[in-house]
Design an enzyme around this catalytic site. Structure first.
Site, PDB file in Angstrom:
ATOM      1  CB  CYS A 192     -26.548  12.402   1.820  1.00  0.00           C
ATOM      2  SG  CYS A 192     -27.126  13.744   2.855  1.00  0.00           S
ATOM      3  CE1 TYR A 246      -1.481   3.885   3.611  1.00  0.00           C
ATOM      4  CE2 TYR A 246      -1.394   2.679   5.691  1.00  0.00           C
ATOM      5  CZ  TYR A 246      -0.825   3.031   4.481  1.00  0.00           C
ATOM      6  OH  TYR A 246       0.409   2.543   4.142  1.00  0.00           O
TER       7      TYR A 246
HETATM    8  C1  LIG Z   1       1.740   1.273   1.300  1.00  0.00           C
HETATM    9  C2  LIG Z   1       3.072   0.721   1.160  1.00  0.00           C
HETATM   10  C3  LIG Z   1       3.876   0.512   2.272  1.00  0.00           C
HETATM   11  C4  LIG Z   1       3.424   0.787   3.696  1.00  0.00           C
HETATM   12  O1  LIG Z   1       2.583  -0.221   4.174  1.00  0.00           O
HETATM   13  P1  LIG Z   1       2.099  -0.211   5.707  1.00  0.00           P
HETATM   14  O2  LIG Z   1       1.160  -1.331   5.806  1.00  0.00           O
HETATM   15  O3  LIG Z   1       1.446   1.109   5.957  1.00  0.00           O
HETATM   16  O4  LIG Z   1       3.292  -0.366   6.553  1.00  0.00           O
HETATM   17  C5  LIG Z   1       5.150   0.047   2.054  1.00  0.00           C
HETATM   18  N1  LIG Z   1       5.607  -0.224   0.812  1.00  0.00           N
HETATM   19  C6  LIG Z   1       4.848  -0.050  -0.281  1.00  0.00           C
HETATM   20  C7  LIG Z   1       5.409  -0.351  -1.614  1.00  0.00           C
HETATM   21  C8  LIG Z   1       3.560   0.417  -0.155  1.00  0.00           C
HETATM   22  O5  LIG Z   1       2.817   0.579  -1.255  1.00  0.00           O
END
Ligand SMILES: *Cc1c(COP(=O)(O)O)cnc(C)c1O
Length: 411
Positions: free
Chosen positions: A328, A356
């Site tokens: 909603c 994600y």
């Molecule tokens: C989220 C993150 C990643 C991974 O990033 P991607 O875009 O999913 O490859 C790598 N290192 C750090 C420190 C992050 O916070």
């Protein structure tokens, strides 16, 4: 994966359902390691936050990967599945000194990204080796929600703070064994990435006892037609050459580390939903599905465009649809999207649903989180069960108002 296999999995496990293809995860991992095969020592640390299911972590363990973690709990997930602590790097932002100390106690590699905590940690634990997260202030592409290298970013220690950084290290006599950058979530341009790497090499020269240099992540994978993909082979060739040169200059063989999330798991994931209702309004045709931003928030949060196909009617005539959820709120997955004719009961497939997606899901509207299945060697293996009503109320306590009133009167 074949559409008929995806349909069979929905038959078996019901919708909404996340499916991950182990073969795709494996081939992405191998593609990356292969691109850097001429580096003497390479470490891939899979970024757990992209998709943190225990079976996925176990798959990465089998592949020989390490883990990149951002919370004590992610470290614990890794340990639970049998990763040795030295295969885990802790790269948090804005966490307490206590949490960093707890993780150090567990034996994982600490990565610190601000001077305040660095000084406190170094004073208390000068013998624990730490990695330092540098912000080279380079925009490696992407929009402002995912670029973390720019001047206003909360991530990393600015290269302009080097004099202060070096003073803290001298004063505390702490041991720096690695330096790190993570400039953003999308490497659009290899040249920009290499430029940021040069800044990291310059920084590295200030530290005498390095064991590794961590180049973070930001590998881009295509989501929609026309999207570019990071050419990891070209990056591998160019960065390997520069890295090997640098090691010669530095006088020691260092480990080259990466910490990709999206690159390793995004394309391996499929999100399957069922169409509850087809609703024609004066301006559009809505396909309302049995999901919403409680299960997949990227389209609303990042304007991410996940390709959507009607796998129940792949040969149907194409029409324009707005695909929306059952929450909603306005939860539009896609508007004005050309999709094969949709009927109520059809199964729609969202592509690139590995990274994600489930890991950002919630119980908003008191809905259950979907089940997750690993597609492995032609079989669908359940790796997390669909939630039940018990899960929704598990931690909730119902106040006994009458009793509290009575206690008030007697006391
Ligand atoms: C989220 C993150 C990643 C991974 O990033 P991607 O875009 O999913 O490859 C790598 N290192 C750090 C420190 C992050 O916070």
């Amino acid at each position: 994966m074949k559409q008929k296999d995806l349909l069979a999995l929905v038959e078996e496990f019901e919708s909404p359902l996340y499916v991950y293809d182990s073969e795709k995860i494996t081939s992405q991992y191998q593609r990356l390691t292969n691109a850097f095969k001429n580096v003497n020592s390479l470490r891939i640390n899979y970024a757990v936050k992209a998709l943190s299911n225990l079976s996925i972590l176990k798959l990465f363990k089998q592949l020989g990967s390490g883990l990149d973690t951002v919370s004590l709990q992610e470290v614990q997930l890794g340990l639970k599945i049998g990763f040795s602590p030295d295969k885990i790097i802790f790269t948090p932002n804005g966490v307490s000194l206590e949490e960093i100390e707890q993780v150090a106690q567990l034996g994982a590699q600490i990565n610190i990204d601000n001077l305040s905590i660095l000084e406190q940690f170094g004073t208390r634990h000068p013998k624990v080796p730490v990695c330092i997260r540098i912000n080279p202030h380079v925009m490696a592409g992407g929009n402002s929600k995912i670029s973390v290298g720019h001047i206003d970013s909360k991530f990393g220690i600015s290269i302009h703070q080097m004099p202060h950084l070096l003073r803290i290290i001298e004063n505390t006599k702490m041991h720096v064994n690695g330096i790190h950058m993570h400039t953003g979530s999308d490497i659009l341009d290899i040249e920009v990435f290499l430029y940021a790497s040069e800044i990291l090499f310059e920084t590295a020269k200030h530290f005498k006892d390095l064991e590794f240099i961590d180049f973070g992540s930001g590998f881009k994978v295509p989501y929609k037609e026309g999207d570019i993909e990071t050419n990891v082979e070209e990056l591998g060739q160019k960065l390997t050459q520069r890295f090997n040169e640098f090691c010669k200059e530095y006088g020691r063989e260092l480990t080259l580390a990466f910490e990709p999330g999206k690159f390793l798991v995004s394309q391996a994931g499929y999100f399957l939903v069922k169409v509850n209702v087809v609703k024609q309004t004066t301006s559009t045709v809505f396909a309302g599905v049995d999901s919403g931003f409680n299960h997949l928030i990227r389209p609303m949060f990042y304007n991410a465009q996940h390709r959507i196909e009607n796998i129940s009617n792949p040969k149907g005539r194409e029409r324009f649809y707005s695909v929306v959820g059952y929450i909603c709120e306005t939860d539009t997955f896609a508007s004005n999207r050309r999709i094969n004719e949709i009927n109520e009961g059809d199964i729609l497939c969202f592509y690139n649903a590995g990274a994600y997606c489930f890991s950002m899901s919630s119980n908003y509207n008191s809905r259950f989180k979907p089940a997750e299945v690993l597609w492995h060697k032609g079989k669908g293996l359940l790796i997390s069960k669909r939630e039940t009503f018990e899960d929704i109320i598990r931690n909730q306590l119902v106040v006994d108002f009458e009793k509290t009133e009575k206690q008030k009167v007697t006391s």
